[in-house]
Scaffold this motif. Structure first.
Motif, PDB file in Angstrom:
ATOM      1  N   LEU A 139     -57.740 -17.744 -82.660  1.00 10.32           N
ATOM      2  CA  LEU A 139     -56.605 -18.575 -82.256  1.00 10.32           C
ATOM      3  C   LEU A 139     -55.289 -17.886 -82.608  1.00 10.32           C
ATOM      4  O   LEU A 139     -54.321 -17.944 -81.843  1.00 10.32           O
ATOM      5  CB  LEU A 139     -56.678 -19.944 -82.937  1.00 10.32           C
ATOM      6  N   THR A 140     -55.286 -17.210 -83.759  1.00 13.11           N
ATOM      7  CA  THR A 140     -54.045 -16.524 -84.155  1.00 13.11           C
ATOM      8  C   THR A 140     -53.802 -15.312 -83.250  1.00 13.11           C
ATOM      9  O   THR A 140     -52.675 -14.970 -82.933  1.00 13.11           O
ATOM     10  CB  THR A 140     -54.049 -16.091 -85.640  1.00 13.11           C
ATOM     11  N   LEU A 141     -54.908 -14.680 -82.823  1.00 13.91           N
ATOM     12  CA  LEU A 141     -54.764 -13.546 -81.900  1.00 13.91           C
ATOM     13  C   LEU A 141     -54.250 -14.058 -80.545  1.00 13.91           C
ATOM     14  O   LEU A 141     -53.372 -13.434 -79.929  1.00 13.91           O
ATOM     15  CB  LEU A 141     -56.104 -12.825 -81.742  1.00 13.91           C
ATOM     16  N   ALA A 142     -54.797 -15.182 -80.091  1.00 11.94           N
ATOM     17  CA  ALA A 142     -54.346 -15.758 -78.814  1.00 11.94           C
ATOM     18  C   ALA A 142     -52.842 -16.043 -78.873  1.00 11.94           C
ATOM     19  O   ALA A 142     -52.112 -15.834 -77.905  1.00 11.94           O
ATOM     20  CB  ALA A 142     -55.128 -17.029 -78.509  1.00 11.94           C
ATOM     21  N   ALA A 197     -50.028 -14.470 -76.435  1.00 10.56           N
ATOM     22  CA  ALA A 197     -49.055 -15.298 -75.705  1.00 10.56           C
ATOM     23  C   ALA A 197     -47.631 -14.798 -75.967  1.00 10.56           C
ATOM     24  O   ALA A 197     -46.795 -14.752 -75.057  1.00 10.56           O
ATOM     25  CB  ALA A 197     -49.212 -16.753 -76.120  1.00 10.56           C
ATOM     26  N   LYS A 198     -47.374 -14.372 -77.204  1.00 10.34           N
ATOM     27  CA  LYS A 198     -46.019 -13.872 -77.532  1.00 10.34           C
ATOM     28  C   LYS A 198     -45.733 -12.577 -76.775  1.00 10.34           C
ATOM     29  O   LYS A 198     -44.620 -12.370 -76.276  1.00 10.34           O
ATOM     30  CB  LYS A 198     -45.897 -13.635 -79.035  1.00 10.34           C
ATOM     31  N   LEU A 223     -58.205  -2.752 -82.762  1.00 10.48           N
ATOM     32  CA  LEU A 223     -58.268  -3.593 -83.962  1.00 10.48           C
ATOM     33  C   LEU A 223     -59.683  -3.518 -84.511  1.00 10.48           C
ATOM     34  O   LEU A 223     -60.644  -3.753 -83.787  1.00 10.48           O
ATOM     35  CB  LEU A 223     -57.952  -5.046 -83.618  1.00 10.48           C
ATOM     36  N   SER A 224     -59.787  -3.169 -85.786  1.00  9.88           N
ATOM     37  CA  SER A 224     -61.121  -3.061 -86.341  1.00  9.88           C
ATOM     38  C   SER A 224     -61.104  -3.503 -87.796  1.00  9.88           C
ATOM     39  O   SER A 224     -60.136  -4.117 -88.258  1.00  9.88           O
ATOM     40  CB  SER A 224     -61.603  -1.617 -86.134  1.00  9.88           C
ATOM     41  N   ASP A 225     -62.181  -3.204 -88.524  1.00  7.57           N
ATOM     42  CA  ASP A 225     -62.217  -3.633 -89.922  1.00  7.57           C
ATOM     43  C   ASP A 225     -61.613  -2.590 -90.856  1.00  7.57           C
ATOM     44  O   ASP A 225     -61.696  -2.702 -92.063  1.00  7.57           O
ATOM     45  CB  ASP A 225     -63.655  -3.986 -90.339  1.00  7.57           C
ATOM     46  N   GLU A 264     -54.831 -12.599 -90.116  1.00  3.50           N
ATOM     47  CA  GLU A 264     -54.490 -13.475 -88.990  1.00  3.50           C
ATOM     48  C   GLU A 264     -53.256 -12.893 -88.309  1.00  3.50           C
ATOM     49  O   GLU A 264     -52.505 -12.140 -88.912  1.00  3.50           O
ATOM     50  CB  GLU A 264     -54.220 -14.883 -89.518  1.00  3.50           C
ATOM     51  N   HIS A 265     -53.042 -13.224 -87.078  1.00  5.63           N
ATOM     52  CA  HIS A 265     -51.926 -12.673 -86.296  1.00  5.63           C
ATOM     53  C   HIS A 265     -51.863 -11.139 -86.415  1.00  5.63           C
ATOM     54  O   HIS A 265     -50.834 -10.583 -86.808  1.00  5.63           O
ATOM     55  CB  HIS A 265     -50.589 -13.289 -86.741  1.00  5.63           C
TER      56      HIS A 265
END
Ligand code: GLU
Length: 379
Positions: free
Chosen positions: A43-46, A50-51, A181-183, A251-252
């Motif tokens: 959700l934070t990625l979404a 969106a931004k 994006l990874s770990d 997050e984000h």
């Protein structure tokens, strides 16, 4: 060459000015250790996506996670066999699609799924077809969500990792930036387990130092590792695309990069003139044949000449006219990649020969070159 400019400003700039960004998300971020989807993080990625859309950037997602999600649903070990991992992918992918639809829906964004195999991007016509589909989806404001078609891809025709797939998709849709994006939060100058290890912030060239340090880190859930990320960077940089490796553990994660969170930036090569067919050739992973050339021909090619039969010493494999061939110089050095103007059996007859002799051998007026410079990229 490795330099560390610590240039936060430069990164902020890249994400703010990039018109088209490909974001690859590793399985270890999407799927939690108990096998359930990491919805809260998504959700934070979404929200970040969106931004970026609001700021005017197009976003294309490369999403792993099908195999990991399916493994949990089926309670089947995907590492058991290729068919087991294909079965896991088949179950996981349908869930992954729903997950993305739901997550993007929260931001009133539309998800569009595309599943690709290696051949879809290696074959020129299919590559162009995918480019147009992507363009159409982007124009209609949908967010393409792309994964390898794991349930049908066999060993011979699969990427196996989404890092190189991301680089290839970025070429196909003319992106200007890729974010993996990874770990792990970047490429380290030694094993990341070493206390003294530091992230290499800026990479301008993939040399032996970079390739050596890439051998270190691995991820538990995905298949990528650092080697495939560096290979992806190689394709990206030489196609004029910047590439970032950053941690998605926060997050984000995209806003975090903009705010200066540590990561590695592989800088695109400047003055990339290659477009269209040449760009496609540059990213290809497989060639149908090989042409071995002498030093004189290497020099001629490096000055922009086409490859003539006289400079060719040997060939390998049974390719035909129009196939992609690798052009290899002395000491097995890969020099260029291009489209062959002749079948391999004709090359057997004419290699090392001059134009007039070739005309006699073939009994027709020979084509200007074995590989024309317009259909060749130097590597
Ligand atoms: N395509 C695989 C999946 O969706 C992941 C490949 C990767 O981890 O790079 O599960």
């Amino acid at each position: 060459m490795v330099t560390d400019l610590g240039a936060t400003e430069l990164r902020t700039n890249i994400l703010e000015t990039a018109k088209r960004i490909v974001v690859k998300i590793g399985s270890s971020l999407l799927v939690q250790s108990d096998g359930s989807p990491n919805s809260r993080w998504l959700l934070t990625l979404a929200d970040d996506i969106a931004k970026l859309r609001a700021q005017g950037s197009d976003v294309i997602i490369i999403s792993s996670g099908a195999v990991a999600l399916g493994t949990k649903k089926l309670d089947l070990d995907s590492r058991e066999s290729l068919t087991a991992s294909q079965a896991c992918a088949a179950v996981g992918q349908i869930n992954l699609a729903r997950l993305w639809t739901d997550m993007l829906q929260t931001k009133e964004l539309i998800a569009a799924q595309i599943l690709l195999t290696l051949d879809d991007l290696e074959d020129r016509r299919r590559y162009l077809n995918i480019s147009s589909t992507l363009e159409k989806l982007i124009q209609t404001d949908a967010i393409p969500i792309i994964n390898e078609n794991d349930s049908v891809a066999t060993e011979e025709i699969r990427y196996g990792d989404n890092d190189r797939l991301a680089a290839r998709v970025a070429q196909a849709c003319n992106a200007d930036c890729i974010i993996l994006l990874s770990d792990i939060d970047g490429l380290y100058d030694r094993s990341p387990n070493d206390n003294d290890a530091k992230i290499i912030s800026d990479i301008y060239k993939i040399d032996h130092t970079i390739l050596d340090v890439a051998q270190g880190a691995t991820s538990d859930v995905g298949t990528g590792g650092m080697v495939s990320k560096v290979e992806a960077a190689q394709t990206a940089m030489s196609s004029g695309i910047d590439m970032i490796i950053a941690s998605g553990k926060k997050e984000h994660p995209l806003s975090a990069i903009q705010k200066g969170e540590a990561h590695s930036l592989f800088h695109k090569q400047e003055n990339i003139a290659e477009k269209g067919q040449k760009k496609w050739l540059n990213g290809r992973l497989h060639a149908q044949g090989m042409l071995y050339i002498d030093e004189g021909a290497v020099q001629a090619l490096s000055h922009g000449a086409s490859l003539l039969a006289v400079g060719v010493k040997g060939y390998d494999r049974e390719f035909v006219r129009g196939d992609v061939v690798e052009i290899i110089g002395p000491n097995d050095r890969l020099v260029a990649r291009g489209l062959s103007e002749y079948d391999a059996h004709e090359i057997a007859l004419i290699m090392g020969k001059g134009k007039e002799e070739i005309a006699q051998i073939l009994s027709y007026t020979p084509r200007g070159a074995l590989v024309h410079r317009n259909h060749m990229v130097m590597l």
